[in-house]
Design an enzyme around this catalytic site. Structure first.
Site, PDB file in Angstrom:
ATOM      1  CG  ASN A 796       2.141   1.090   3.685  1.00  0.00           C
ATOM      2  OD1 ASN A 796       1.078   1.177   4.296  1.00  0.00           O
ATOM      3  ND2 ASN A 796       2.844   2.157   3.356  1.00  0.00           N
ATOM      4  CB  CYS A 798       3.581   4.765   6.485  1.00  0.00           C
ATOM      5  SG  CYS A 798       5.327   5.161   6.562  1.00  0.00           S
ATOM      6  CD  GLU A 800       0.955   5.067   3.400  1.00  0.00           C
ATOM      7  OE1 GLU A 800       1.806   5.280   2.533  1.00  0.00           O
ATOM      8  OE2 GLU A 800       1.230   4.581   4.519  1.00  0.00           O
TER       9      GLU A 800
END
Length: 1142
Positions: A796, A798, A800
């Site tokens: 995604n 970010c 994570e």
């Protein structure tokens, strides 16, 4: 010095030169009593032993700086003593003028009350703003004799007429400063006073900050997290303490008659002076009357508030107790110049009027029009009193501040005026936050208007439930009244979390409607908790309550955990839960598998645009689009379209989002993508500053890079296009390596030195903050089922979230986090509280999964099939500091792993309990490793679970009943929500000990309040100011500013992310990795060398270390601290990921 007690009334007038002459130390007369300042040797307040009132004077009238943790200095000669009855015992009290060390001769004066209980001669310490605690002796009380004897004054009034002020805040305020009254600014009224003031301190004309700075040296300040530190400060604990308990209620009060225009100083209504000259010297009369105006009666010796009498319960105002413009102006004229000396004096009238009005209005209901109440004015008075204890020059409360608009303007004036000073005062940072919450209060609408608002657009079912429980909600709202919480010493009240927290609520999270109204914090959490309670299933109620509870019980279950910031929803959930905008998912992973330009553009303008319209953060896999011809870049025109699309969506959005493009390092356009941002972009047509890039790195790349670093020559890397790469992206591990090397052997692709590509990656990361780095093989190796032949191709925004995505199904994740700092109590981590928070968070996110809408059919399939959640953490570093630990310590290394294991265990147990209670397992459960009884952590050789019995029980239940969710723990940045919780972001160390960001709206400051409090415990006076000056010069790095500290010194714990060895931070992530089944947004923090360069080898070494430790994310952001002391570069600050960063 202005407003000095009328000492000359007893001692006779002396010239200024006489007062400046040094005196020999004196001793107390036999049989008398004496009072001394514990902090200073050789300075004593002496009393004579004549009949009548006791006379006190300082044995050394020169300015004397008290020792460590004391910001006050003594300046006086003789003060009048008084007799008064305190808790049934006759006591001697005196009032000695003191002055702030930095304020010096500017006329700023406070009054210190000295006193003791009756009995034999003893000593009593001078109360200061540092401790306000006294050693109580037993001095002999002289009996009043003769016609000039002064009768005992009546008990003091409440400091400003509010009944609740009898119950002062036990964590800070009058009860901690019982020896010092509020100060005011007044000009000198005589030549002698002018000379005395001018000689007292040469820093009189300094700026507000320098004039006020010494107050930062005051001892232990108000600790919002009082249970976090069991150490006591330097204040002296009294041998005998007589305090009024909260349950005792207010003591009987006899208020003095107020002064009216034309009253003479000797008017009995004011209390006539007894010494010579009292009838002709108005200041002497006013000062002599100060004994009648001590502070709250729960203290043994209370402070004197002002020479101007306060207005009692029968004030005799010239106008009725009704708030109108005419009445307010009349009261302002009635009070006269006293309002300038006592800024909060107008609040007394407002409070009394509000109290009278409350007697006439019916109990509050949903339809009750919002109005300013006695408690609102009390909250403002509390804030003003706290600010005056910091010796700040406060503007008087305007006569029209009883209206919401003008009260908001006054609060704004205070916040904007004193905001720069929070960099050195944790107390001021907290108080300005209180003022912002008061400003929010002035824009509150009634519940009825809020529920009917089209802008808020509440869910119909929620509205009905709220109406059914109107009475309970109004009671709960009153119970959470901020002023009541403060005066009852409720720790960690929401309004005291600091300025940044309050501003984040006001500017971002609270909905606006009706033109000028704003959703209150209570209404926001009512909306969220009420919706969660409405959608909670029968099984969820049994898990949460242990029985089939009611809607109201489930509402309270969620509300208190949300309001207390034990659990924090994601940003889209906080904004949309409870409304008919049911989009609460945070992260989207899109893999359109488009191989042509037209197909790619359709995917961007279709799927991606629909997600951006719902403010979702996107990870977009573009690996399949790889048809570059020699000399051209096939992917860049499509990325330019995506860049423009993101910019267009963010321009009109209050919550900006972003997109990250994932490529593997053998893509033919990888070098062009590495040059698409910032100064690296060669031409405008290739510039894409609004999107990010990420590299999906196979193990083979790092194996070859390590060979190069070990000295092997001519190590190469090959780039392939679509025609030659075949299905290379679908494989991972050994299968990928075999196919890759087979293509090379056949002579396909473009061969380049591997160090060239490695340098291009590092250069882009150091210059633009990206590309992000993720390890393809680690992600696929640890997924819940075998992905060989359909390898996971991206993450995604970010980095994570781990999810498969395809043309038919997009990955979707719903997020929430737990606040680890709220699990610390008295320097001990409470794992029971952590389990409870994780359980509540799992229930909340499951409700979000059930209720959310999705922007595309592909997202709906991904959400329903996998039911993936991401439970994160915030405040890990804050929790570490509150426990007195360092991230480098062995104790923290153990705690770090322990927390991660408990979080995964509690999350999986709750998910399994839902299935036990009748919920169906997620669709792909039977093909997952869970069906065979295997856990994520079992694939890590370094995993050593400490709860083996619980894991084994969960294994059996999981195989029998299943799991409701496919994945559980994802450690995201929590950039936005950590600000309202006022804790460190995610699992990362604090970015800096003083966050400062300048925008067109002004400067935003967020200090590390734990550091400020530790500094105040360590240093005092000028040493504290010097320490803070050094920290300012070194970007608030304790390691650089205070290198001489002992390695074991408590201040050594306050390192920033840049001060830590980055390999240690990588190791901490690796220790958590077995219990993180998604991934971790790990940012690297590096510092330039003194010459302004950053060797490429620095980042290469860290990336290789992360690869060797088996992480899934090798680097989220790369943040670089500049050697020129000009700040920190972290990529493009205009793009803020609030979707998955919470």
């Amino acid at each position: 010095m202005a407003n000095r007690p009328a000492a000359s009334a007893l001692a006779g007038a002396r010239s200024p030169s006489e007062r400046q002459e040094p005196r020999e130390p004196e001793v107390a007369p036999p049989g008398g009593d004496h009072v001394f300042c514990r902090k200073v040797s050789g300075v004593m307040v002496l009393s004579s032993d004549p009949p009548g009132p006791a006379a006190y004077r300082i044995s050394d009238s020169s300015f004397v700086q008290c020792g460590s943790n004391c910001s006050m200095i003594i300046d006086g000669d003789v003060a009048r003593g008084h007799l008064r009855d305190l808790e049934g015992a006759t006591s001697t009290g005196a009032f000695v003028a003191i002055s702030n060390v930095a304020a010096g001769g500017d006329g700023r004066t406070a009054v210190v009350a000295l006193g003791g209980t009756s009995g034999p001669s003893a000593t009593t310490s001078v109360g200061t703003q540092t401790s306000g605690e006294f050693l109580h002796g037993n001095p002999r009380t002289p009996e009043p004799q003769g016609p000039q004897a002064v009768p005992p004054p009546p008990p003091p009034p409440f400091p400003w007429g509010h009944e609740c002020c009898a119950r002062r805040d036990a964590r800070g305020g009058a009860e901690k400063d019982v020896g010092a009254a509020e100060s005011w600014s007044d000009g000198p009224s005589s030549d002698s006073e002018t000379e005395d003031s001018d000689s007292s301190d040469e820093d009189t004309g300094s700026e507000t900050l320098s004039r006020s700075s010494s107050i930062w040296a005051a001892g232990a300040t108000d600790d919002d997290d009082s249970d976090s530190d069991s150490r006591s400060d330097d204040s002296v604990q009294p041998d005998v303490v007589v305090r009024r308990r909260w349950s005792d209620g207010p003591a009987p009060v006899a208020f003095p008659k107020p002064r009216r225009p034309g009253d003479s100083p000797g008017n009995p209504g004011l209390g006539a002076g007894t010494g010579p000259g009292s009838a002709t010297d108005p200041r002497a009369s006013a000062d002599s009357d100060s004994a009648a105006h001590a502070a709250a009666p729960q203290a043994d010796v209370a402070p004197v508030l002002d020479s101007q009498p306060t207005v009692g319960t029968d004030p005799g105002y010239p106008v009725p107790l009704e708030l109108t413009p005419e009445n307010a102006e009349a009261v302002a004229r009635f009070l006269g110049d006293a309002v300038d000396r006592e800024p909060a004096l107008m609040l007394e009238y407002f409070c009394r009027c509000a109290r009278e009005e409350s007697k006439r209005v019916p109990p509050r209901t949903f339809g009750s029009a919002p109005r300013l109440t006695e408690d609102d004015f009390g909250l403002l008075n509390y804030a003003l009193a706290e600010m005056r204890r910091l010796c700040l020059d406060l503007p008087p409360v305007p006569p029209n501040a009883y209206t919401p608009y003008h009260l908001r303007e006054y609060a704004t004036r205070l916040v904007n005026g004193f905001k720069p000073l929070v960099r050195r005062s944790a107390r001021l940072y907290r108080i300005l936050g209180v003022l912002v919450h008061l400003r929010i209060r002035t824009r509150e609408a009634s519940f009825e208007e809020w529920m009917r608002s089209k802008e808020v657009d509440l869910d119909f079912g929620l509205t009905e439930r709220l109406r059914e429980h109107e009475a309970q909600l109004m009671i709960l709202a009153q119970a959470l009244n901020p002023y009541d919480c403060l005066i009852h010493s409720t720790p960690n009240t929401l309004v005291e979390r600091g300025l940044q927290s309050a501003l984040k609520y006001e500017e971002f999270y609270l909905k606006r409607f009706g033109g000028h109204y704003m959703e209150s914090v209570f209404q926001m959490y009512t909306r969220i908790a009420g919706f969660l309670a409405c959608r909670a299933t029968r099984g969820m109620r049994h898990i949460a309550l242990g029985r089939q509870g009611s809607w109201w019980e489930m509402f309270k279950f969620f509300f208190h955990r949300l309001y207390d910031h034990q659990i924090v929803p994601s940003t889209p959930a906080m904004l949309n839960l409870g409304t008919r905008n049911y989009y609460t998912s945070s992260c989207y992973l899109v893999n359109p598998q488009a191989t042509t330009n037209q197909a790619t553009l359709r995917a961007i303008t279709g799927n991606v645009s629909a997600i951006l319209a719902r403010n979702g953060g996107i990870g977009l896999c573009m690996q399949a689009f790889n048809d570059a011809s020699p000399g051209t870049a096939s992917i860049m025109p499509a990325l330019k379209v995506l860049d423009s699309l993101v910019a267009a969506h963010n321009k009109q959005s209050t919550r900006p989002t972003g997109a990250c493009v994932y490529l593997e390092p053998w893509h033919s356009d990888v070098r062009a993508v590495l040059r698409m941002k910032g100064v690296l972009a060669g031409e405008e047509a290739q510039r894409c500053d609004n999107i990010f890039s990420a590299l999906w790195m196979p193990d083979l790349f790092f194996k070859r890079l390590i060979r190069h670093l070990d000295g092997e020559k001519n190590v190469t890397w090959s780039l392939f296009d679509r025609d030659t790469s075949m299905s290379l992206a679908d494989f991972h591990g050994e299968e990928f390596e075999k196919l890759y090397e087979h293509l090379e052997a056949m002579g396909f692709g473009e061969t380049i030195p591997i160090q060239d590509l490695a340098y291009a990656i590092v250069r882009s990361a150091a210059t633009t903050g990206s590309p992000f780095i993720m390890f393809k093989d680690a992600v696929n190796r640890h997924y819940i089922y075998d992905t060989q032949g359909a390898a996971i191709a991206g993450s995604n925004l970010c980095t994570e979230i781990v999810h498969p995505a395809s043309k038919r199904s997009s990955g979707v994740c719903n997020l929430g986090s737990v606040n680890l700092a709220r699990c610390v109590s008295r320097q001990t981590f409470d794992f029971g509280r952590l389990r409870d928070a994780v359980q509540a968070c799992v229930l909340m996110v499951n409700i979000m999964i059930d209720s959310t809408l999705q922007p595309t059919p592909q997202c709906t399939r991904g959400n329903d099939n996998l039911r993936s959640m991401g439970i994160g953490m915030q405040g890990l570093h804050t929790a570490c500091l509150k426990m007195g630990l360092d991230l480098e310590s062995a104790e923290f290394r153990d705690l770090n792993t322990h927390i991660a294991e408990v979080m995964l265990l509690a999350a999986m147990k709750t998910s399994n309990a839902l299935c036990v209670r009748g919920a169906r397992p997620f669709s792909h459960f039977k093909r997952s490793m869970y069906r065979a009884g295997r856990f994520h952590w079992e694939r890590f050789s370094n995993a050593s679970p400490r709860y083996e019995g619980e894991w084994e029980m969960l294994r059996q239940s999981m195989m029998k009943h299943g799991l409701r969710n496919s994945q559980f723990i994802a450690l995201m940045p929590t950039a936005a929500s950590a600000q309202i919780s006022d804790v460190s972001e995610g699992f990362a160390p604090l970015f800096t000990n003083l966050f400062s960001k300048v925008t067109r709206d002004g400067e935003t400051l967020r200090p590390n309040t734990l550091l400020l409090k530790e500094l105040e415990r360590t240093f005092g006076g000028k040493r504290l100011l010097d320490a803070m000056d050094g920290l300012e010069a070194k970007q608030w790095s304790v390691a650089q500013a205070l290198p001489c500290l002992d390695p074991a010194h408590p201040l050594r714990r306050f390192k920033t992310a840049f001060d830590y060895d980055q390999e240690l931070l990588i190791d901490l992530c690796a220790d958590r990795a077995p219990y993180v089944d998604h991934s971790q947004s790990m940012t690297l923090y590096v510092t330039e060398k003194a010459d302004g360069t950053l060797p490429a080898s620095t980042l290469v070494r860290l990336l290789v270390h992360a690869y060797k430790r088996g992480l899934k994310t090798g680097m989220y952001y790369c943040k670089v601290r500049k050697a020129t002391n000009s700040g920190v570069f972290a990529g493009d600050d205009n793009i803020v990921c609030t979707s998955c960063a919470l």
